[in-house]
Design a protein around this motif. Structure first.
Motif, mmCIF file in Angstrom:
data_model
loop_
_atom_site.group_PDB
_atom_site.id
_atom_site.type_symbol
_atom_site.label_atom_id
_atom_site.label_comp_id
_atom_site.label_asym_id
_atom_site.label_seq_id
_atom_site.Cartn_x
_atom_site.Cartn_y
_atom_site.Cartn_z
ATOM 1 N N ARG A 56 37.030 46.621 32.438
ATOM 2 C CA ARG A 56 36.250 46.163 33.584
ATOM 3 C C ARG A 56 37.143 45.970 34.803
ATOM 4 O O ARG A 56 36.769 46.297 35.917
ATOM 5 N N TRP A 57 38.332 45.416 34.601
ATOM 6 C CA TRP A 57 39.264 45.195 35.698
ATOM 7 C C TRP A 57 39.690 46.527 36.319
ATOM 8 O O TRP A 57 39.812 46.654 37.529
ATOM 9 N N ARG A 58 39.893 47.526 35.476
ATOM 10 C CA ARG A 58 40.319 48.837 35.947
ATOM 11 C C ARG A 58 39.286 49.443 36.904
ATOM 12 O O ARG A 58 39.642 50.172 37.810
ATOM 13 N N HIS A 59 38.018 49.126 36.687
ATOM 14 C CA HIS A 59 36.951 49.671 37.524
ATOM 15 C C HIS A 59 36.450 48.679 38.572
ATOM 16 O O HIS A 59 35.475 48.934 39.249
ATOM 17 N N TYR A 60 37.131 47.572 38.731
ATOM 18 C CA TYR A 60 36.727 46.546 39.693
ATOM 19 C C TYR A 60 37.068 47.005 41.098
ATOM 20 O O TYR A 60 38.166 47.443 41.398
ATOM 21 N N THR A 61 36.103 46.893 42.002
ATOM 22 C CA THR A 61 36.336 47.317 43.375
ATOM 23 C C THR A 61 36.437 46.139 44.333
ATOM 24 O O THR A 61 36.957 46.290 45.427
ATOM 25 N N GLY A 62 35.907 44.983 43.945
ATOM 26 C CA GLY A 62 35.965 43.811 44.821
ATOM 27 C C GLY A 62 34.908 43.811 45.891
ATOM 28 O O GLY A 62 34.959 43.017 46.822
ATOM 29 N N ASP A 63 33.948 44.693 45.795
ATOM 30 C CA ASP A 63 32.892 44.803 46.794
ATOM 31 C C ASP A 63 31.653 43.969 46.446
ATOM 32 O O ASP A 63 30.573 44.258 46.934
ATOM 33 N N ASP A 64 31.821 42.952 45.657
ATOM 34 C CA ASP A 64 30.660 42.151 45.225
ATOM 35 C C ASP A 64 30.132 41.314 46.304
ATOM 36 O O ASP A 64 30.269 40.606 47.041
#
Length: 64
Positions: A56-64
């Motif tokens: 999940r962290w690998r695909h986290y973009t921070g655009d939440d």
């Protein structure tokens, strides 16, 4: 007995299983040990939790 593994050996197999397919003898020995041991299935679940969290962290973009 060839199917008998120590907890240390099983931990190494569980980690190796993340990177490569295990041969049949190692998979069978792993299953036997996990069925008889109380601690190693907990370690297996911990590895699974880490794998899922890192995925999940690998695909986290921070655009939440």
């Amino acid at each position: 007995m060839i199917l008998r593994r120590s907890c240390k050996q099983v931990a190494a197999l569980l980690i190796a299983r993340e990177d490569r397919a295990l041969p049949l003898a190692e998979r069978v020995a792993l299953r036997f040990h996990l069925a008889a041991c109380n601690a190693c299935p907990l370690f297996e679940r911990q590895l699974s939790t880490l794998r899922n969290a890192l995925g999940r962290w690998r695909h986290y973009t921070g655009d939440d």
